[in-house]
Design a protein around this motif. Structure first.
Motif, PDB file in Angstrom:
ATOM      1  N   GLY A 147       7.168  34.783 -27.247  1.00  0.00           N
ATOM      2  CA  GLY A 147       7.655  34.456 -28.590  1.00  0.00           C
ATOM      3  C   GLY A 147       7.858  32.966 -28.766  1.00  0.00           C
ATOM      4  N   LEU A 151       5.484  31.791 -31.695  1.00  0.00           N
ATOM      5  CA  LEU A 151       6.186  31.909 -32.968  1.00  0.00           C
ATOM      6  C   LEU A 151       6.200  30.562 -33.700  1.00  0.00           C
ATOM      7  N   LEU A 361      13.748  33.907 -37.670  1.00  0.00           N
ATOM      8  CA  LEU A 361      12.882  34.882 -37.003  1.00  0.00           C
ATOM      9  C   LEU A 361      13.052  34.811 -35.490  1.00  0.00           C
ATOM     10  N   LYS A 364      16.374  36.598 -34.612  1.00  0.00           N
ATOM     11  CA  LYS A 364      16.228  38.046 -34.727  1.00  0.00           C
ATOM     12  C   LYS A 364      15.325  38.594 -33.620  1.00  0.00           C
ATOM     13  N   GLY A 365      14.229  37.879 -33.353  1.00  0.00           N
ATOM     14  CA  GLY A 365      13.320  38.347 -32.316  1.00  0.00           C
ATOM     15  C   GLY A 365      13.958  38.317 -30.937  1.00  0.00           C
TER      16      GLY A 365
END
Length: 381
Positions: A147, A151, A361, A364-365
């Motif tokens: 991520g 991301l 994001l 949250k991820g």
């Protein structure tokens, strides 16, 4: 046993794809190029804001009676001044955000981070295969690294896509429109003279020169006193030499046979040399005082209101034209308010809102990853 086999194969395929894309680097380079171009554009806009801010400061420091509808220059420029300060604040955040994104991109593009992602992927694949009790922890480490790797890149590329598709044209037009007026604003900063901080610097320079002049005048006074003393000493020696010659014969005087007379003449010669040196030193000191005085007068002239406005007044005829010129500058600045606000919104959306979306994001991820428990999949496998 077919379904678990498909699950295992799916994980291995995902691991292989993640390793390949992490070492490929195409997405990283595209994201880095976009951030570099955005940073150049943001710094250009920030520089324009500082230029116009300096223009406002110069206009507000003009101490002449320029009125438009009984409103002073400072009151006319208050809306633009408030807006440009807000714009500068947002642009500082935008530039900081872009620099921060650039640093993160450099970190995740290093060989060390790619190696860490590869090792975490291989470790997870191995532990998953042997059904180790550390599989869940290895899975979380691998997905967190994955991520962090992709991301930010995906968010930057999404920002680039939005910019190219919807914002770039309007942003470029707005910057070009503002830059078209930068030459006029440069005329203000040069034509209206120095700003308040430079005037203070001139005052300090003037004070330093006055102190230096006073010191030189004191030196000149001391040298003048010393010269008068030398003149008096020379007159006394002349008197002594005259009286001594009266007591000597012509032959003694002609052949310099008297030691006392010779000593008096040597003293007089040394005294004359010292007198000449003192007179020359006084001339040098007087020249320095004149040069310092000329510099003080020039600083006084440059620091006056007439000196500050002389450049611009040479290009206009009469005070009425000068007032019209000032009014034109004020109207131009206030007319650029909407353009700066538009530019502020565009940069804020692209460089502030989207990075905040990335942080949201990412948070949250991260929470989701560390709540996932693939142990059930391991048991099923």
């Amino acid at each position: 046993m077919i379904k678990p086999k498909r699950i295992i194969n799916g994980y291995y395929i995902a691991i292989i794809v993640a390793i390949v894309f992490s070492w490929w680097g195409l997405l990283d380079s595209k994201a880095s190029e976009y951030i570099s171009s955005s940073l150049v554009q943001a710094l250009s806009a920030f520089g324009l804001a500082k230029l116009f801010n300096a223009t406002v400061s110069v206009l507000q420091s003009v101490q002449i009676s320029v009125f438009v509808s009984s409103v002073t220059i400072g009151e006319l420029l208050d809306p633009f001044n408030d807006m440009i300060e807000d714009f500068s604040g947002v642009m500082k955040i935008a530039v900081t955000s872009l620099i921060f994104q650039s640093i993160l991109l450099k970190i995740i593009s290093t060989v060390y981070f790619k190696g860490f992602l590869t090792l975490s992927a291989l470790l997870f694949g191995y532990l998953y295969r042997i059904k180790s009790r550390f599989t869940e922890f290895a899975y979380k480490i691998f997905v967190s690294a994955l991520g962090a790797k992709f991301l930010l890149v995906l968010v930057v590329l999404l920002s680039a896509l939005v910019d190219v598709s919807f914002l770039s044209h309007e942003k470029t037009q707005t910057i070009d429109k503002i830059q078209a007026h930068s030459a006029d604003m440069d005329e203000v900063t040069t034509g209206l003279g120095v700003a308040a901080d430079l005037k203070q610097s001139l005052d300090k320079d003037k004070q330093t020169l006055e102190e230096k002049r006073n010191a030189q005048q004191q030196v000149l006074a001391d040298e003048s006193v010393h010269l008068r003393q030398l003149i008096l000493q020379n007159e006394a020696l002349n008197q002594q030499i005259t009286e001594r010659k009266k007591a000597l014969s012509t032959l003694d005087i002609l052949f310099n046979n008297d030691k006392a007379l010779s000593d008096l003449e040597d003293k007089q010669s040394a005294l004359n040399d010292e007198r000449l040196q003192t007179e020359q030193s006084m001339k040098t000191t007087q020249s320095q005082i004149r040069a310092i005085q000329e510099s003080i007068q020039k600083l006084s002239s440059d620091n006056s209101e007439d000196g500050l406005l002389s450049n611009l007044k040479q290009n206009v005829v009469g005070l009425s034209h000068f007032k019209d010129k000032i009014s034109h500058y004020v109207e131009t600045l206030n007319g650029l308010v909407n353009d700066f606000l538009t530019l502020l919104a565009l940069f804020a959306f692209n460089t502030v809102f989207i990075p905040i979306l990335f942080l949201y994001l990412g948070t949250k991820g991260f929470k989701l990853i560390w709540q996932i428990k693939p142990s059930g999949l391991v048991e099923r496998a």
